[in-house]
Design a protein around this motif. Sequence first.
Motif, mmCIF file in Angstrom:
data_model
loop_
_atom_site.group_PDB
_atom_site.id
_atom_site.type_symbol
_atom_site.label_atom_id
_atom_site.label_comp_id
_atom_site.label_asym_id
_atom_site.label_seq_id
_atom_site.Cartn_x
_atom_site.Cartn_y
_atom_site.Cartn_z
ATOM 1 N N SER A 47 -0.757 2.630 6.294
ATOM 2 C CA SER A 47 -0.300 1.560 5.402
ATOM 3 C C SER A 47 1.208 1.585 5.183
ATOM 4 O O SER A 47 1.781 0.617 4.685
ATOM 5 C CB SER A 47 -1.001 1.659 4.046
ATOM 6 N N GLY A 88 -2.962 4.991 0.455
ATOM 7 C CA GLY A 88 -2.676 3.865 1.334
ATOM 8 C C GLY A 88 -3.574 2.678 1.045
ATOM 9 O O GLY A 88 -4.619 2.794 0.410
ATOM 10 N N ASN A 89 -3.166 1.515 1.536
ATOM 11 C CA ASN A 89 -3.972 0.317 1.417
ATOM 12 C C ASN A 89 -4.704 0.098 2.737
ATOM 13 O O ASN A 89 -4.140 0.152 3.799
ATOM 14 C CB ASN A 89 -3.092 -0.900 1.120
ATOM 15 N N GLY A 90 -5.988 -0.146 2.657
ATOM 16 C CA GLY A 90 -6.754 -0.401 3.862
ATOM 17 C C GLY A 90 -7.321 0.872 4.440
ATOM 18 O O GLY A 90 -7.213 1.956 3.895
#
Length: 544
Positions: A159, A68-70
Amino acid sequence: MDPIQNKNDLQESATSIVSYICMSHVSEREREARERGRERRQREREREMATDVSAVQHGGVVEGKRQGNGDAASCCKTGPGYATPLQAMSGPREQILYVTAVYSGGTGIQKPDYLATVDVDPNSPTYSKVIHRLPVPNLGDELHHSGWNSCSSCHGDPSAQRRFLVLPALVSSRIYVIDTKTDPKAPSLHKVVDPEDIVQKTGLAYPHTSHCLASGDLLVSCLGDKDGNAAGNGFLLLDSEFNVKGRWEKPGHSPLFGYDFWYQPRHKTMISTSWGAPAAFTKGFNLQHVFDGLYGRHLHVYSWPEGELKQTLDLGNTGLLPLEIRFLHDPSKDTGFVGCALSSNVVRFFKTEDGSWSHEVVISVEPLKVQNWILPEMPGLITDFLISLDDRFLYFVNWLHGDVRQYNIEDPKNPKLTGQVWVGGLIQKGSPVVVEGEDGTTKQFDVPEIQGRKLRGGPQMIQLSLDGKRLYVTNSLFSTWDRQFYPDLLEKGSHMLQLDVDTEKGGLALNTKFFVDFGAEPDGPSLAHEMRYPGGDCTSDIWI
């Protein structure tokens, strides 16, 4: 070609990422120590929630996790869908439905197929109306089924977003990607996956069912090669940007026929079903093609996520044309059902003590002896079914007979009929076809009118509200089959109905205030097929 018209509590699991309390008024050392502890606990949660996810490498499959991003542990954040099926039942009431609508295949209208947005909010002034139409840019597609880029299998990834509806075009082999997030009531075209790209990289064509994976990839069943041969069928893997990655199954492990599939990661299993060779079914149904081996009767059991064909279950004559398949929603369960259209049986499949899979017929719809028809007996033709999110009720349609049924499946081995209503079919009053009893008397079924309109065709696709209290019904199967069995549909168009469901004692009742007439569309009568809620539903979402 002759038109043939025959033959309790769920275990709470996959829990959401628990939000942590934002810290304040602590020393920097305390903050760092708590942060390290939080990260350690988060890694433990992620290991508990992790599911097997496939990624293609050198033609094979390896296990992985979605990246995931973040910050995956951000306060109060989760991914799409719901942590459990029971939690989904407490989700908001549906406001709109997306419905695939078809002009392809003999309607005589030279217009592209489209995605209709239907208002299902009873408090809205446009209730029971089509409020938006998104035409695709090509003719002759035959939009059919649909799926999401992300669903409850990605709930543990903050995300991930349920943003794109994936629309495989069964005949043209294009795959349309629709943005539903920017304006849910007026979705827009995001991308088209070109059929030439799919064929060049995989040899696959005739895409049907799509399911998202927790990795962010998408898996799409394809029913044949570009020439319509079933021998070329298999599973297409798309990445999160809808680029073609390759085939999912291992080389040499393609199924005999393709159609629907469902995976149950805790049992490391995916099972797929069998319709027929596209070269046969796209021309209409011919019973001789069944005898010629151009239609299926098998379930294909795959290792998940490796894509190795481990077992093929021959359902025999009691399982001809096994179409839709569902595991129970509880991800710990090792049983499910498949609707066998031509045999008109519901088959339960289950894992045995030795780890292999077996099957048994648990519901049979007897063919009806009829007069004034192409054959002396008429099968029900079970073309769609679904399971409520609490795994209590199973619903299916008999497209030819014209009834929708509800069964209690709290004992999966012994389903009990709890509701039945006729909403169309070939043997309704006013039809030339009659049912002949053993004593020689004849009868037909009462099918009510709605708002002064006679119900056309037979019940085909169904979708259940999250709370299980409303069942939506459309009546187009596949344009060339519609033309054979219900030619009036091509002239007068489809319609969409809603049934009220008794979830306590069981029972079905037609809601006479709801009627969406696809025969009154601006470009002419169209054929309505699959339905989707923007927030996911019991036929799109899989729990891990």
